[in-house]
Design a protein around this motif. Structure first.
Motif, PDB file in Angstrom:
ATOM      1  N   ARG A   1     -14.923 -13.684   3.812  1.00  0.00           N
ATOM      2  CA  ARG A   1     -14.910 -12.784   2.670  1.00  0.00           C
ATOM      3  C   ARG A   1     -15.075 -11.345   3.105  1.00  0.00           C
ATOM      4  O   ARG A   1     -15.528 -10.518   2.339  1.00  0.00           O
ATOM      5  CB  ARG A   1     -16.018 -13.201   1.711  1.00  0.00           C
ATOM      6  CG  ARG A   1     -15.751 -14.578   1.158  1.00  0.00           C
ATOM      7  CD  ARG A   1     -16.970 -15.211   0.572  1.00  0.00           C
ATOM      8  NE  ARG A   1     -16.684 -16.577   0.151  1.00  0.00           N
ATOM      9  CZ  ARG A   1     -17.566 -17.385  -0.388  1.00  0.00           C
ATOM     10  NH1 ARG A   1     -18.799 -16.979  -0.573  1.00  0.00           N
ATOM     11  NH2 ARG A   1     -17.241 -18.596  -0.734  1.00  0.00           N
ATOM     12  N   LYS A   2     -14.681 -11.068   4.334  1.00  0.00           N
ATOM     13  CA  LYS A   2     -14.815  -9.713   4.841  1.00  0.00           C
ATOM     14  C   LYS A   2     -13.491  -8.976   4.713  1.00  0.00           C
ATOM     15  O   LYS A   2     -12.425  -9.560   4.681  1.00  0.00           O
ATOM     16  CB  LYS A   2     -15.260  -9.756   6.304  1.00  0.00           C
ATOM     17  CG  LYS A   2     -16.642 -10.361   6.502  1.00  0.00           C
ATOM     18  CD  LYS A   2     -17.016 -10.400   7.965  1.00  0.00           C
ATOM     19  CE  LYS A   2     -16.363 -11.559   8.665  1.00  0.00           C
ATOM     20  NZ  LYS A   2     -16.827 -11.682  10.070  1.00  0.00           N
ATOM     21  N   LEU A   3     -13.596  -7.650   4.621  1.00  0.00           N
ATOM     22  CA  LEU A   3     -12.420  -6.795   4.554  1.00  0.00           C
ATOM     23  C   LEU A   3     -12.240  -6.045   5.872  1.00  0.00           C
ATOM     24  O   LEU A   3     -13.221  -5.685   6.522  1.00  0.00           O
ATOM     25  CB  LEU A   3     -12.566  -5.773   3.427  1.00  0.00           C
ATOM     26  CG  LEU A   3     -12.570  -6.308   1.997  1.00  0.00           C
ATOM     27  CD1 LEU A   3     -12.832  -5.174   1.012  1.00  0.00           C
ATOM     28  CD2 LEU A   3     -11.258  -6.999   1.682  1.00  0.00           C
TER      29      LEU A   3
ATOM     30  N   TYR B   1      -8.682   1.722  -2.426  1.00  0.00           N
ATOM     31  CA  TYR B   1      -9.864   2.342  -2.994  1.00  0.00           C
ATOM     32  C   TYR B   1      -9.695   3.871  -2.944  1.00  0.00           C
ATOM     33  O   TYR B   1      -9.029   4.402  -2.068  1.00  0.00           O
ATOM     34  CB  TYR B   1     -11.122   1.990  -2.198  1.00  0.00           C
ATOM     35  CG  TYR B   1     -11.655   0.605  -2.434  1.00  0.00           C
ATOM     36  CD1 TYR B   1     -11.076  -0.503  -1.831  1.00  0.00           C
ATOM     37  CD2 TYR B   1     -12.760   0.398  -3.257  1.00  0.00           C
ATOM     38  CE1 TYR B   1     -11.582  -1.782  -2.040  1.00  0.00           C
ATOM     39  CE2 TYR B   1     -13.271  -0.869  -3.471  1.00  0.00           C
ATOM     40  CZ  TYR B   1     -12.675  -1.952  -2.859  1.00  0.00           C
ATOM     41  OH  TYR B   1     -13.182  -3.209  -3.070  1.00  0.00           O
TER      42      TYR B   1
ATOM     43  N   LEU C   1      -6.174  -4.223  -0.631  1.00  0.00           N
ATOM     44  CA  LEU C   1      -6.874  -3.466  -1.660  1.00  0.00           C
ATOM     45  C   LEU C   1      -6.810  -1.966  -1.364  1.00  0.00           C
ATOM     46  O   LEU C   1      -6.871  -1.555  -0.207  1.00  0.00           O
ATOM     47  CB  LEU C   1      -8.343  -3.888  -1.739  1.00  0.00           C
ATOM     48  CG  LEU C   1      -8.613  -5.343  -2.123  1.00  0.00           C
ATOM     49  CD1 LEU C   1      -8.671  -6.235  -0.899  1.00  0.00           C
ATOM     50  CD2 LEU C   1      -9.910  -5.457  -2.901  1.00  0.00           C
TER      51      LEU C   1
ATOM     52  N   MET D   1      -5.593  -4.285  -6.310  1.00  0.00           N
ATOM     53  CA  MET D   1      -5.535  -5.392  -5.364  1.00  0.00           C
ATOM     54  C   MET D   1      -4.145  -6.007  -5.448  1.00  0.00           C
ATOM     55  O   MET D   1      -3.646  -6.287  -6.547  1.00  0.00           O
ATOM     56  CB  MET D   1      -6.585  -6.454  -5.658  1.00  0.00           C
ATOM     57  CG  MET D   1      -6.553  -7.589  -4.644  1.00  0.00           C
ATOM     58  SD  MET D   1      -7.986  -8.651  -4.713  1.00  0.00           S
ATOM     59  CE  MET D   1      -7.733  -9.477  -6.260  1.00  0.00           C
TER      60      MET D   1
ATOM     61  N   LEU E   1      -8.576   4.790   0.662  1.00  0.00           N
ATOM     62  CA  LEU E   1      -8.831   3.757   1.662  1.00  0.00           C
ATOM     63  C   LEU E   1      -8.033   2.501   1.350  1.00  0.00           C
ATOM     64  O   LEU E   1      -7.911   2.103   0.188  1.00  0.00           O
ATOM     65  CB  LEU E   1     -10.318   3.391   1.676  1.00  0.00           C
ATOM     66  CG  LEU E   1     -11.284   4.510   2.060  1.00  0.00           C
ATOM     67  CD1 LEU E   1     -12.713   4.100   1.738  1.00  0.00           C
ATOM     68  CD2 LEU E   1     -11.157   4.842   3.527  1.00  0.00           C
TER      69      LEU E   1
ATOM     70  N   ALA F   1      -7.948  -8.291   3.162  1.00  0.00           N
ATOM     71  CA  ALA F   1      -8.741  -9.518   3.271  1.00  0.00           C
ATOM     72  C   ALA F   1      -7.892 -10.547   4.003  1.00  0.00           C
ATOM     73  O   ALA F   1      -6.731 -10.760   3.651  1.00  0.00           O
ATOM     74  CB  ALA F   1      -9.124 -10.032   1.899  1.00  0.00           C
TER      75      ALA F   1
ATOM     76  N   ARG G   1      -4.606 -12.444   2.920  1.00  0.00           N
ATOM     77  CA  ARG G   1      -4.915 -12.941   1.575  1.00  0.00           C
ATOM     78  C   ARG G   1      -4.641 -11.884   0.514  1.00  0.00           C
ATOM     79  O   ARG G   1      -4.068 -12.170  -0.530  1.00  0.00           O
ATOM     80  CB  ARG G   1      -6.363 -13.416   1.495  1.00  0.00           C
ATOM     81  CG  ARG G   1      -6.633 -14.570   2.435  1.00  0.00           C
ATOM     82  CD  ARG G   1      -7.926 -15.243   2.135  1.00  0.00           C
ATOM     83  NE  ARG G   1      -7.887 -15.939   0.845  1.00  0.00           N
ATOM     84  CZ  ARG G   1      -8.919 -16.579   0.344  1.00  0.00           C
ATOM     85  NH1 ARG G   1     -10.064 -16.591   0.979  1.00  0.00           N
ATOM     86  NH2 ARG G   1      -8.831 -17.193  -0.816  1.00  0.00           N
TER      87      ARG G   1
ATOM     88  N   TRP H   1     -10.880  -2.577   7.202  1.00  0.00           N
ATOM     89  CA  TRP H   1     -10.632  -1.286   6.577  1.00  0.00           C
ATOM     90  C   TRP H   1      -9.794  -0.368   7.455  1.00  0.00           C
ATOM     91  O   TRP H   1      -9.963  -0.333   8.687  1.00  0.00           O
ATOM     92  CB  TRP H   1     -11.965  -0.584   6.294  1.00  0.00           C
ATOM     93  CG  TRP H   1     -12.772  -1.263   5.259  1.00  0.00           C
ATOM     94  CD1 TRP H   1     -13.643  -2.288   5.445  1.00  0.00           C
ATOM     95  CD2 TRP H   1     -12.771  -0.967   3.854  1.00  0.00           C
ATOM     96  NE1 TRP H   1     -14.189  -2.661   4.229  1.00  0.00           N
ATOM     97  CE2 TRP H   1     -13.680  -1.868   3.255  1.00  0.00           C
ATOM     98  CE3 TRP H   1     -12.104  -0.041   3.051  1.00  0.00           C
ATOM     99  CZ2 TRP H   1     -13.929  -1.856   1.869  1.00  0.00           C
ATOM    100  CZ3 TRP H   1     -12.356  -0.036   1.692  1.00  0.00           C
ATOM    101  CH2 TRP H   1     -13.260  -0.936   1.119  1.00  0.00           C
ATOM    102  N   GLY H   2      -8.901   0.392   6.813  1.00  0.00           N
ATOM    103  CA  GLY H   2      -8.261   1.505   7.481  1.00  0.00           C
ATOM    104  C   GLY H   2      -9.190   2.711   7.480  1.00  0.00           C
ATOM    105  O   GLY H   2     -10.251   2.697   6.842  1.00  0.00           O
TER     106      GLY H   2
ATOM    107  N   PHE I   1     -12.709   1.070  -6.681  1.00  0.00           N
ATOM    108  CA  PHE I   1     -11.548   0.185  -6.584  1.00  0.00           C
ATOM    109  C   PHE I   1     -10.384   0.710  -7.403  1.00  0.00           C
ATOM    110  O   PHE I   1     -10.554   1.171  -8.534  1.00  0.00           O
ATOM    111  CB  PHE I   1     -11.961  -1.205  -7.077  1.00  0.00           C
ATOM    112  CG  PHE I   1     -10.839  -2.182  -7.196  1.00  0.00           C
ATOM    113  CD1 PHE I   1     -10.348  -2.533  -8.434  1.00  0.00           C
ATOM    114  CD2 PHE I   1     -10.275  -2.755  -6.075  1.00  0.00           C
ATOM    115  CE1 PHE I   1      -9.316  -3.446  -8.568  1.00  0.00           C
ATOM    116  CE2 PHE I   1      -9.245  -3.668  -6.185  1.00  0.00           C
ATOM    117  CZ  PHE I   1      -8.758  -4.018  -7.434  1.00  0.00           C
TER     118      PHE I   1
END
Lengths: 115, 111
Positions: free
Chosen positions: B97-99, B36, B34, B48, B88, B92, B31, B101-102, B45
């Motif tokens: 609605r979770k991300l 950060y 992002l 995106m 970071l 998504a 989706r 992460w690397g 942030f």
């Protein structure tokens, strides 16, 4: 307040004790999240809530519980703390619609040490 | 299994250098991606990205997404010591609605 606040900032806790980390946001975001961040492991999702009254398990939920009684507050409880729960805990929130995804905003974090 | 991989893990440069940070991903039903920046405290942030080939820019920072090759880059030009941080990347995916992460790239900019 503006944004997300967390309390306490830091805490040293004896193993076996119960602890609640508090998180409050004033942005009226529908979704909220709890992460722990550990060196070499990155940010890992513990629990989340898509809207008030609902919660879900993340990647590492064991030993933690959450509640979402209202939009603003999302407390994280450690029922019986263990040393492996020593970490930095971040609360985050986002305003997520059904057809869009928005960024997550993070609180300042709580540094928890369990001895 | 969904995953996000960032490279390099760490980087040391001198002020004025240009750096490129990489983020590749394998996720179902992408989706958005992002970026950060995390200094001593909470991640903040940056960008995106949802569409391929459209550069997002903010000052000396810019980012672009390639949805065909499944990666994104974050460029920082004329680096300053204040750019020192962990960067970071998160993705998504799906209808949740979770991300994902690397692990981040730790950037140190020396004067």
């Amino acid at each position: 307040i503006a944004g997300i606040t967390q309390a306490p900032t830091s805490q040293i806790l004896a193993a076996g004790r119960r602890m609640t980390l508090r998180c409050t946001q004033d942005m009226r975001h529908n979704a909220m999240y709890w992460y722990r961040q550990d060196l070499g492991l990155g940010l890992r999702l513990i629990h989340y809530s898509n809207t008030a009254g609902t919660t879900g398990k993340g990647e590492v939920p064991d030993g933690y519980s959450v509640s979402r009684a209202n939009t603003d507050d999302f407390p994280l409880t450690l029922a019986s703390a263990v040393p492996s729960q020593t970490s930095v805990y971040f609360c985050a929130s986002s305003d997520v619609g059904t057809a869009s995804y928005n960024e997550q905003f993070f609180g300042p974090g709580t540094r928890l040490t369990v001895l | 299994e969904d995953k996000v991989v960032q490279s390099p893990l760490s980087l040391v440069v001198h002020e004025g250098d240009t750096v490129t940070l990489n983020c590749s991903y394998e996720v179902t039903n992408f989706r958005s991606l992002l970026w950060y920046k995390q200094e001593k405290k909470a991640p903040t942030f940056l960008f995106m990205l949802t569409s391929s080939g459209i550069e997002k820019k903010s000052g000396r920072l810019s980012s672009i997404l390639d949805k065909k090759e499944l990666f994104s880059i974050l460029n920082i030009t004329a680096t300053q010591t204040g750019d020192s941080a962990v960067y970071l990347c998160a993705v998504a995916s799906g209808n949740n609605r979770k991300l994902i992460w690397g692990l981040g790239t730790s950037l140190a900019v020396n004067p």
